[in-house]
Design a protein around this motif. Structure first.
Motif, mmCIF file in Angstrom:
data_model
loop_
_atom_site.group_PDB
_atom_site.id
_atom_site.type_symbol
_atom_site.label_atom_id
_atom_site.label_comp_id
_atom_site.label_asym_id
_atom_site.label_seq_id
_atom_site.Cartn_x
_atom_site.Cartn_y
_atom_site.Cartn_z
ATOM 1 N N THR A 102 0.804 -1.224 0.000
ATOM 2 C CA THR A 102 0.000 0.000 0.000
ATOM 3 C C THR A 102 0.835 1.271 0.000
ATOM 4 O O THR A 102 0.275 2.369 0.019
ATOM 5 N N HIS A 103 2.174 1.130 -0.003
ATOM 6 C CA HIS A 103 3.083 2.287 -0.022
ATOM 7 C C HIS A 103 2.843 3.174 1.210
ATOM 8 O O HIS A 103 2.610 4.377 1.112
ATOM 9 N N VAL A 104 2.932 2.522 2.376
ATOM 10 C CA VAL A 104 2.748 3.230 3.643
ATOM 11 C C VAL A 104 4.000 3.047 4.498
ATOM 12 O O VAL A 104 4.487 1.925 4.667
ATOM 13 N N LEU A 105 4.483 4.148 5.029
ATOM 14 C CA LEU A 105 5.658 4.139 5.895
ATOM 15 C C LEU A 105 5.209 4.359 7.332
ATOM 16 O O LEU A 105 4.503 5.327 7.626
ATOM 17 N N TYR A 106 5.629 3.444 8.229
ATOM 18 C CA TYR A 106 5.241 3.522 9.634
ATOM 19 C C TYR A 106 6.441 3.875 10.503
ATOM 20 O O TYR A 106 7.548 3.368 10.305
ATOM 21 N N PRO A 114 9.604 1.573 -7.742
ATOM 22 C CA PRO A 114 9.093 1.546 -9.124
ATOM 23 C C PRO A 114 7.586 1.302 -9.177
ATOM 24 O O PRO A 114 6.921 1.703 -10.127
ATOM 25 N N GLU A 115 7.035 0.649 -8.138
ATOM 26 C CA GLU A 115 5.618 0.268 -8.169
ATOM 27 C C GLU A 115 4.685 1.413 -7.775
ATOM 28 O O GLU A 115 3.482 1.350 -8.033
ATOM 29 N N HIS A 116 5.226 2.450 -7.133
ATOM 30 C CA HIS A 116 4.370 3.511 -6.608
ATOM 31 C C HIS A 116 4.882 4.879 -7.033
ATOM 32 O O HIS A 116 6.092 5.085 -7.180
ATOM 33 N N VAL A 117 3.959 5.795 -7.194
ATOM 34 C CA VAL A 117 4.290 7.149 -7.596
ATOM 35 C C VAL A 117 4.330 8.047 -6.370
ATOM 36 O O VAL A 117 3.425 8.019 -5.520
ATOM 37 N N GLY A 118 5.380 8.849 -6.246
ATOM 38 C CA GLY A 118 5.459 9.827 -5.175
ATOM 39 C C GLY A 118 5.889 9.224 -3.849
ATOM 40 O O GLY A 118 6.248 8.048 -3.737
ATOM 41 N N GLU A 119 5.861 10.078 -2.837
ATOM 42 C CA GLU A 119 6.269 9.657 -1.494
ATOM 43 C C GLU A 119 5.198 8.777 -0.857
ATOM 44 O O GLU A 119 4.015 8.855 -1.211
ATOM 45 N N PRO A 120 5.598 7.942 0.105
ATOM 46 C CA PRO A 120 4.629 7.062 0.757
ATOM 47 C C PRO A 120 3.707 7.839 1.699
ATOM 48 O O PRO A 120 4.022 8.960 2.119
#
Length: 383
Positions: A293-297, A325-331
């Protein structure tokens, strides 16, 4: 040139000796990087060997509020390093040296005896593991060339006069990089008693001269009416602070592992990011990253305002480097807490577009970015 050991019972920082000349003073095995013996644990660092395998032992140029830090890579040439079993015996000896009332003695290889294969080692001095964060995990390559998790101990000088030398500094990063790495649970140091439970003030090298009368421990203030000297007071206060921090880190480690298990159970791919910043010697490592999910904890062992402010700063710092590569922008950034934050902090979270997950009174996770939460962003799961 090596110093003569005839009749010698002390090694001073800066002296250069062979192992054969060191062992009569400190004991230990003739080979190996970590050599426990009696009241001592001798640590041998070889910059040439480390560089071949992509890691560096040495002083960090970036000091913290407690002073300088020397990073020392643990034992184990290939495969994941460990604290378990016979393979991890040397690493355990370093981690628990205070409880075992041993002092760490650090040496660095500076070449060989002329016309010989015998290595020469310069003594850097006596050290202790950082009582709050004794080690970190670092992703790198073993002697076999395969990637592995390495234990990097954070060592503090045991004596005030020991100062970092430029020749022993870790080289700064040539470029900024962020690498997605497997998550490693921080468990060994926090399952045992805090690293500060050993006898302090910290012991000096066993063979050094005895303290003068003015440096002797102060009498008990209650029975003698004498004031406790400032050094003893500072040591007591630092022990309390370190113990409190260690308890919080235990809670943080358990919290992070529990929430990772929740994500893994939902089929998410989890890990962490290891970050090097151009011009800096230190390595940053995030707590937990959800690659699905492109989430940084960022996890904290308490929900105090101080910890929350620190978590916000860490997330804003780390997120700039987390790209895939799979996600655009910052998490998306989410703080993971042991319990609900103060109500007024939610406006601060909204201002910086930061989510929050916390463990409720019934042991369930509540908040943003929880698997199965739906549009409401709320869910719960047993701890």
């Amino acid at each position: 040139m090596t110093a003569s050991t005839e009749g010698a019972d002390v090694i001073e920082p800066g002296e250069v000796r062979t192992r054969a000349e060191i062992r009569p003073v400190l004991g230990g095995n003739p080979q190996g990087g970590i050599c426990p013996s009696g009241a001592h644990v001798s640590l041998y660092s070889d910059p040439d060997v480390g560089e071949q395998h992509g890691y560096y032992d040495g002083w960090l140029a970036e000091e913290d509020e407690q002073g300088p830090i020397f990073e020392y890579t643990g034992a184990g040439k290939s495969g994941d390093q460990t604290f378990d079993g016979q393979v991890g015996a040397g690493n355990r000896a370093v981690l628990h040296h205070m409880q075992q009332k041993r002092m760490l003695h650090l040496f660095t290889c500076v070449g060989k005896v002329p016309k010989s294969k015998t290595k020469l080692h310069r003594y850097l001095g006596a050290f202790v593991v950082d009582p709050v964060e004794p080690y970190v995990w670092r992703r790198g390559h073993g002697e076999d060339g395969r990637e592995r998790n390495a234990i990097v101990f954070r060592l503090r000088p045991a004596e005030d006069h020991l100062a970092p030398a430029a020749r022993d500094m870790i080289p700064p990063a040539d470029e900024t990089s962020a690498e997605f790495v497997p998550f490693v649970a921080t468990g060994a140091s926090f399952q045992a008693d805090p690293a500060t439970s050993g006898a302090l003030p910290l012991p000096k090298q066993g063979s050094r001269k005895k303290r003068s009368a003015s440096r002797a421990p102060a009498p008990n203030a209650e029975t003698s009416g004498a004031f406790v000297d400032s050094e003893t007071f500072r040591t007591t206060m630092s022990l309390r602070a370190a113990t409190t921090a260690t308890v919080a880190m235990r809670r943080e480690a358990e919290l992070t592992q529990s929430f990772k298990s929740l994500l893994d159970g939902a089929g998410h791919r989890t890990g962490a990011f290891q970050i090097k910043v151009k011009g800096l010697t230190s390595t940053l490592r995030t707590d937990l990253y959800d690659a699905t999910t492109h989430v940084l904890y960022e996890a904290k062992g308490s929900s105090t305002r101080e910890d929350i402010r620190m978590a916000i700063g860490q997330l804003l710092d780390y997120a700039r480097y987390v790209t895939t590569p799979e996600h655009v922008g910052e998490p998306r950034c989410v703080i993971l807490l042991t319990d609900a934050p103060p109500p007024d902090m939610y406006s601060l979270f909204d201002r910086h577009h930061i989510g929050v997950v916390y463990r409720s009174d019934d042991g369930r996770f509540v908040g943003d970015a929880i698997p199965g939460a739906g549009d409401e962003g709320l869910s719960s799961v047993p701890s």
